[in-house]
Enzyme design. Structure first.
Site, mmCIF file in Angstrom:
data_model
loop_
_atom_site.group_PDB
_atom_site.id
_atom_site.type_symbol
_atom_site.label_atom_id
_atom_site.label_comp_id
_atom_site.label_asym_id
_atom_site.label_seq_id
_atom_site.Cartn_x
_atom_site.Cartn_y
_atom_site.Cartn_z
ATOM 1 N N ASN A 15 36.629 36.843 -57.211
ATOM 2 C CA ASN A 15 37.177 37.079 -58.560
ATOM 3 C C ASN A 15 38.684 37.340 -58.560
ATOM 4 O OD1 ASN A 15 36.611 39.519 -57.177
ATOM 5 N ND2 ASN A 15 36.941 40.651 -59.052
ATOM 6 N N ILE A 65 32.981 46.250 -48.482
ATOM 7 C CA ILE A 65 33.243 45.296 -47.387
ATOM 8 C C ILE A 65 33.524 45.996 -46.056
ATOM 9 C CG2 ILE A 65 34.098 43.497 -48.943
ATOM 10 C CD1 ILE A 65 36.958 44.136 -48.037
ATOM 11 N N LYS A 172 48.131 44.157 -43.768
ATOM 12 C CA LYS A 172 47.968 42.717 -43.547
ATOM 13 C C LYS A 172 48.202 42.361 -42.073
ATOM 14 C CE LYS A 172 46.965 40.217 -46.331
ATOM 15 N NZ LYS A 172 45.559 39.944 -46.759
#
Ligand code: NAP
Length: 343
Positions: A15, A65, A172
């Protein structure tokens, strides 16, 4: 090194701003898609958006997750995975708020793929140039050989006092590094390979569910506030610069990352070119002159961009023609007008 041209692809965080374009590009290329979302309530809008694709699109709810086994069911029967889910915001109070879901989420997908993804041939991770670049006072060209060690050190030494941008960049960098390490540690058991895409700032029309500008994703909200609302101090309009890529082009790059066998095992910078905020303001004002003018003394010929990327690998493997700044700005403004967000 597989070339995956058909079958079912798992898209995590389906999404999100970038992910919805990934889903669209996959469906348009003939793939079936299984999307994961955190909440059931994210599904109806996506089903409506892609209704012409019927049962080629399905969803699985993965509420957390970071949990071991979170994707065990989701990976079953898919031919490839596009892992986009990861927090992107600059509001974290502590680096771990971003690092834990970024790293654990990535490892969780890879572990599930190893255990239960019998058909999985390739995993594509949506990383970022955040794990490539290091802020530099003089112009510098970065390539896939570079790693952002700086943001990790900042978070290690300053913890909650690190700059929010370093918290995001560290998340990241650590997530990407964890993915490559996982591949190395498990190389004797793996039936899939890894492709990492490193985009810089991503802009362009949105296709995901957004009811009002305040709820835009981080990169688009920044664009809206700076270009449409004129909220940024004038000095920052030319002092802040980096590189950009269009969100639609990035969606296509995610498909090419499956289709191109030679992408396997590569990290690939997907970047179009340089920008500073005044460039975006000028481009947007070509189609909507009522926007705040920003720094009127700006001369684009004198612009100094500190961050450049070597994009030769992307050009060689993907051969993708990327949209330029004027086209992206015009398309964003058009969408904002259609939404009634521009008076
Ligand atoms: P986005 O619209 O905010 O989408 C983020 C996605 O990740 C959403 O599906 C979100 O789910 C999910 N997510 C966030 N935090 C999560 C968590 N803790 N647990 C589970 N799911 C979580 O952002 P985006 O711009 O599309 O970013 C997508 C990816 O591209 C990220 O990996 C980001 O780092 C990377 N990226 C973005 C840019 C950019 O300029 N936009 C540039 C380079 C790289 P919910 O909707 O449920 O929160």
């Amino acid at each position: 090194m597989p070339a995956i041209t058909k079958g079912k692809v798992l898209v995590t965080g389906a999404n999100g701003y970038i992910a919805v374009w990934v889903v669209k590009s996959l469906l348009d290329s003939g793939f079936s898609v299984r999307g994961t979302v955190r909440r059931e309530s994210s599904i109806p809008y996506l089903k409506e958006t892609f209704k012409e694709h019927g049962d080629k699109l399905e969803f699985v709810v993965v509420p957390d997750i970071t949990k071991d086994g979170a994707f065990d069911e989701a990976v079953k029967g898919v031919d490839a995975i596009e892992h986009t889910a990861s927090p992107f915001h600059l509001k974290a109070k502590d680096p771990q708020e971003l690092i834990v879901p970024a790293v654990q989420g990535t490892l969780s997908v890879l572990q599930s793929a190893l255990k239960y993804g019998d058909k999985v041939q390739r995993v594509v991770v949506t990383a970022s140039c955040a794990s490539v670049l290091t802020a530099s006072p003089t112009p510098r060209t970065f390539s896939e050989a570079n790693w952002n060690e700086h943001s990790i050190k900042e978070c290690e030494t300053k913890g909650p006092n690190a700059a929010p941008v370093d918290m995001y960049r560290a998340s990241k960098t650590l997530a990407e590094r964890a993915a490559w390490r996982f591949m190395e540690d498990n190389k004797d058991k793996l039936k899939f390979d890894l492709v990492v895409l490193n985009p810089p700032f991503v802009w362009g029309p949105f296709l995901h569910e957004v009811d009002k500008p305040e709820n835009l994703n981080t990169s688009m909200l920044d664009w809206y506030n700076t270009v449409v609302k004129g909220t940024r101090p004038e000095e920052q309009l030319t002092s802040i610069s980096s590189c950009y890529v269009d969100v639609r082009d990035l969606g296509v790059a995610h498909v090419l990352a499956l289709q191109k066998a030679e992408a396997g095992g590569e990290r690939i910078i997907v970047s179009t070119g340089e920008w500073n905020w005044q460039d975006w303001i000028n481009a947007a004002r070509k189609v909507e002159p009522s926007f705040p003018p920003g720094k009127t003394s700006y001369d684009p010929k004198q612009a100094e961009y500190l961050v450049h990327y070597d994009t030769s690998k992307c050009a060689r493997i993907f051969g993708l023609k990327l949209r330029g700044l004027d086209e992206i700005a015009a398309d964003i403004v058009q969408q904002f007008k259609e939404r009634g967000w521009v008076q």
